[in-house]
Each structure stands twice: as C-alpha cells, then as structure tokens.
Write an enzyme that holds these catalytic residues in place. Structure first.
Site, PDB file in Angstrom:
ATOM      1  CB  SER A 143      -0.851  -0.002   1.275  1.00  0.00           C
ATOM      2  OG  SER A 143      -1.479   1.254   1.480  1.00  0.00           O
ATOM      3  CE1 TYR A 156      -4.364  -2.030   5.133  1.00  0.00           C
ATOM      4  CE2 TYR A 156      -3.157  -0.014   4.669  1.00  0.00           C
ATOM      5  CZ  TYR A 156      -3.880  -1.111   4.225  1.00  0.00           C
ATOM      6  OH  TYR A 156      -4.102  -1.289   2.892  1.00  0.00           O
TER       7      TYR A 156
HETATM    8  P1  NAD Z   1     -11.323  -6.279   0.116  1.00  0.00           P
HETATM    9  O1  NAD Z   1     -11.904  -6.203   1.476  1.00  0.00           O
HETATM   10  O2  NAD Z   1     -12.182  -6.029  -1.070  1.00  0.00           O
HETATM   11  O3  NAD Z   1     -10.590  -7.685  -0.110  1.00  0.00           O
HETATM   12  C1  NAD Z   1      -9.859  -8.306   0.904  1.00  0.00           C
HETATM   13  C2  NAD Z   1      -9.736  -9.775   0.568  1.00  0.00           C
HETATM   14  O4  NAD Z   1      -9.010 -10.406   1.631  1.00  0.00           O
HETATM   15  C3  NAD Z   1     -11.095 -10.481   0.496  1.00  0.00           C
HETATM   16  O5  NAD Z   1     -11.070 -11.466  -0.523  1.00  0.00           O
HETATM   17  C4  NAD Z   1     -11.209 -11.130   1.863  1.00  0.00           C
HETATM   18  O6  NAD Z   1     -12.071 -12.271   1.877  1.00  0.00           O
HETATM   19  C5  NAD Z   1      -9.763 -11.527   2.086  1.00  0.00           C
HETATM   20  N1  NAD Z   1      -9.495 -11.839   3.487  1.00  0.00           N
HETATM   21  C6  NAD Z   1      -9.724 -11.080   4.583  1.00  0.00           C
HETATM   22  N2  NAD Z   1      -9.401 -11.767   5.696  1.00  0.00           N
HETATM   23  C7  NAD Z   1      -8.967 -12.984   5.284  1.00  0.00           C
HETATM   24  C8  NAD Z   1      -8.507 -14.151   5.955  1.00  0.00           C
HETATM   25  N3  NAD Z   1      -8.445 -14.219   7.301  1.00  0.00           N
HETATM   26  N4  NAD Z   1      -8.133 -15.223   5.207  1.00  0.00           N
HETATM   27  C9  NAD Z   1      -8.219 -15.195   3.853  1.00  0.00           C
HETATM   28  N5  NAD Z   1      -8.659 -14.118   3.170  1.00  0.00           N
HETATM   29  C10 NAD Z   1      -9.017 -13.038   3.878  1.00  0.00           C
HETATM   30  O7  NAD Z   1     -10.095  -5.250   0.153  1.00  0.00           O
HETATM   31  P2  NAD Z   1      -9.117  -4.699  -0.991  1.00  0.00           P
HETATM   32  O8  NAD Z   1      -9.213  -3.214  -0.933  1.00  0.00           O
HETATM   33  O9  NAD Z   1      -9.317  -5.390  -2.279  1.00  0.00           O
HETATM   34  O10 NAD Z   1      -7.721  -5.091  -0.334  1.00  0.00           O
HETATM   35  C11 NAD Z   1      -6.831  -6.020  -0.910  1.00  0.00           C
HETATM   36  C12 NAD Z   1      -5.421  -5.664  -0.500  1.00  0.00           C
HETATM   37  O11 NAD Z   1      -5.090  -4.389  -1.043  1.00  0.00           O
HETATM   38  C13 NAD Z   1      -5.219  -5.551   1.009  1.00  0.00           C
HETATM   39  O12 NAD Z   1      -3.980  -6.102   1.379  1.00  0.00           O
HETATM   40  C14 NAD Z   1      -5.228  -4.057   1.232  1.00  0.00           C
HETATM   41  O13 NAD Z   1      -4.512  -3.697   2.385  1.00  0.00           O
HETATM   42  C15 NAD Z   1      -4.566  -3.572  -0.033  1.00  0.00           C
HETATM   43  N6  NAD Z   1      -4.796  -2.183  -0.381  1.00  0.00           N
HETATM   44  C16 NAD Z   1      -6.053  -1.707  -0.590  1.00  0.00           C
HETATM   45  C17 NAD Z   1      -6.212  -0.382  -0.941  1.00  0.00           C
HETATM   46  C18 NAD Z   1      -7.557   0.223  -1.213  1.00  0.00           C
HETATM   47  O14 NAD Z   1      -7.644   1.451  -1.355  1.00  0.00           O
HETATM   48  N7  NAD Z   1      -8.613  -0.550  -1.341  1.00  0.00           N
HETATM   49  C19 NAD Z   1      -5.100   0.459  -1.066  1.00  0.00           C
HETATM   50  C20 NAD Z   1      -3.849  -0.068  -0.852  1.00  0.00           C
HETATM   51  C21 NAD Z   1      -3.702  -1.385  -0.512  1.00  0.00           C
END
Ligand code: NAD
Length: 261
Positions: A143, A156
């Site tokens: 991130s 985080y």
């Molecule tokens: P999201 O909530 O849409 O997806 C998260 C995924 O992780 C889901 O498939 C969920 O089921 C899975 N997950 C959660 N807990 C779990 C567990 N215990 N075991 C297995 N799977 C699990 O979120 P996202 O925004 O798509 O996030 C994905 C990644 O991107 C994360 O690591 C997040 O930190 C990172 N990220 C997101 C953003 C943003 O703006 N959305 C920005 C930077 C980084």
C-alpha cells in the site's frame, strides 16, 4: 494473448476487490489460478466457475484462513503439488482505524497475522518450489501505507511497512534465482475495504457517499480519481513477464501522485 499459459498463480484474498481484479488479469493472460478468501460459498463458486469459463483456464478455490500459518503453508503446498506455484500474489488484507492509545489489541494481532505474517508463511513455502521450477514471481500487495503513514492506522501502516521490508529481503535472497519479489503500493482503490471507510466518514460528517469519497481522495490522492483493480492487474501481468526479469526488491506505487507529495 496467453503470455502466462502453463503458469499457476495463487492470489490470496481474491474473492473481492483488488485480489479479484488481479486474479482475473492472470486468468486472462492464460495462467491457471487458485482463488482464496472469505465469503459466501455459493458466491465464491459462481465467481470461480465464471472466471474459468470466461478465460478457458483452470480455476480452483482454497479456503485457507490467512490468520492460520499452517493453512497458509498447506495452500501453497497443495497448489505446488497439483501443478505448480509459479506466481504468488499476497493480497489478503484487512483494516481497522483508531488512535494508537485506543487501538484494540485483537485488531492489531489480526492485522499483523493477515497483512504481514501470512505473506511470510506463503513466501517461505513458495520459494523452494519456484527454485525447482526455474521461475517465480512474488507480488506483495502492500500500500502507499507501506511507504508513508496516516493517522489512526498504527497496525496497518506497521504491517505494510513490514511487507515492504520483507519484499526487499526475499528479493536479495532470490536475486541469483529466476525469481523476483516486488511490492505494489496502491493509493485509494474503491473496494469494500475502502467503501467502509467512506461510509463511516459520510456518517460522521453527515454528507452523502460521493461527497465523502471526494473528500477522502482530495486529502491524499492528487489525481482525485480512484486506482482500479484492473490497472493493478495490468501491473502484476507486467511484473510476471520477461521485461521485468531484472525488476526485483522494489515497492512500486500506483497512487495518483499520493507519495510524490
Ligand atoms: P477487500 O476487502 O475487497 O478484499 C480483501 C480480501 O481479503 C477479500 O477477498 C477477503 O475475503 C480476504 N481476506 C480477509 N481476511 C482474510 C482471511 N483471514 N483469510 C483469507 N482471506 C481473507 O479489500 P481490498 O481493498 O481489495 O484489499 C486487498 C489488499 O489491497 C489488502 O492487502 C489491502 O490492504 C490492499 N490495499 C487496498 C487499498 C484500497 O484502497 N482498497 C489500497 C492499498 C492497498
């Protein structure tokens, strides 16, 4: 174009958001895919079947809970035993926001387990298989918070900085192997994880969702537009190709200018 035909990819947390977008991009590029993540069993099966049919590749689902090291490692071993673990995308992640003095210890532990420790366990299990197969790509979805901080995100930010550090170590340890390890560092992406933060903000400030989303972007992301899972998927495909053979140990922001400030 099936540039990844014959490769197998594991994408953790791919039942939603960024992981789903990356899994779709990998399937489109010809890789077979292991999906992973939480959610309704029927919806996950529908996603699995739809992805397989659309791209004509094998897609399976592994329910490993990223809080459980033995399940994380077993997921990698199973994929390796069934056809290979060529591409590992460590993407699963959760968020919790609170000032440090109020941050619940159980949320700290869960964020460390899912956002950081699972990356270690999956990587440790995958590297020997990648060495044997003579190809490996590890892409850690960190991130912008792996590079800079924001208030109320102690766990985080600590976990994502840890992912960037781990990425560099693994890149050095695999530098002489045909393996690369990189982190990608998205800014705001409109997924369920961020939707919840925008909804909380809208409620707190008594404004509608679009206004709250605009304010959220305005504070940090100079482009004033969300990054998309499709754009991140395209970056992963680039990292999997031969053009990126010498690109390793990097933390690559895709953030509309957030970290340029
Ligand atoms: P999201 O909530 O849409 O997806 C998260 C995924 O992780 C889901 O498939 C969920 O089921 C899975 N997950 C959660 N807990 C779990 C567990 N215990 N075991 C297995 N799977 C699990 O979120 P996202 O925004 O798509 O996030 C994905 C990644 O991107 C994360 O690591 C997040 O930190 C990172 N990220 C997101 C953003 C943003 O703006 N959305 C920005 C930077 C980084």
């Amino acid at each position: 174009m099936s540039i990844l035909q014959g490769r197998h990819a594991i994408v953790t947390g791919s039942t939603s958001g960024i992981g789903e977008g990356i899994a779709r991009a990998l399937a489109r590029a010809g890789a077979s895919v292991t999906l992973n993540g939480l959610g309704d069993a029927g919806e996950i099966e529908a996603l699995r079947a739809e992805m397989a049919a659309e791209h004509g590749v094998a897609v399976n689902y592994d329910p490993a809970d990223m809080r459980r090291p033995e399940q994380v490692r077993a997921m990698v071993e199973k994929a390796a035993g069934e056809g290979g673990c060529d591409i590992l995308v460590n993407n699963a992640g959760i968020q919790h926001t609170a000032p440090v003095e109020e941050f619940p210890a159980d949320r700290w532990d869960a964020i460390m387990a899912i956002n950081l420790s699972a990356v270690f366990h999956a990587t440790a299990a995958a590297v020997p298989h990648m060495r044997r197969r003579g190809y490996g790509r590890i892409v850690n979805v960190a991130s912008v918070h792996g590079l800079v901080a924001s208030v109320d995100k102690a766990a985080y930010v600590a976990a994502k900085h840890g992912v960037v550090g781990l990425t560099k170590v693994v890149a050095l340890e695999t530098a002489r192997d045909p393996i690369t390890c990189n982190a990608i560092c998205p800014g705001w992406v409109l997924t369920p994880l961020v939707q919840a933060q925008i909804e909380a903000r809208a409620e707190k400030e008594k404004v509608d969702f679009d206004r709250a989303a605009g304010e959220l972007l305005g504070e940090k992301q100079p482009s004033a537009a969300f990054v998309t899972p499709e754009q991140l998927g395209a970056l992963v495909i680039f990292l999997c190709g031969a053009a990126a053979d010498q690109l390793t140990g990097q933390a690559l922001p895709m953030d509309g200018g957030w970290t340029a400030q």
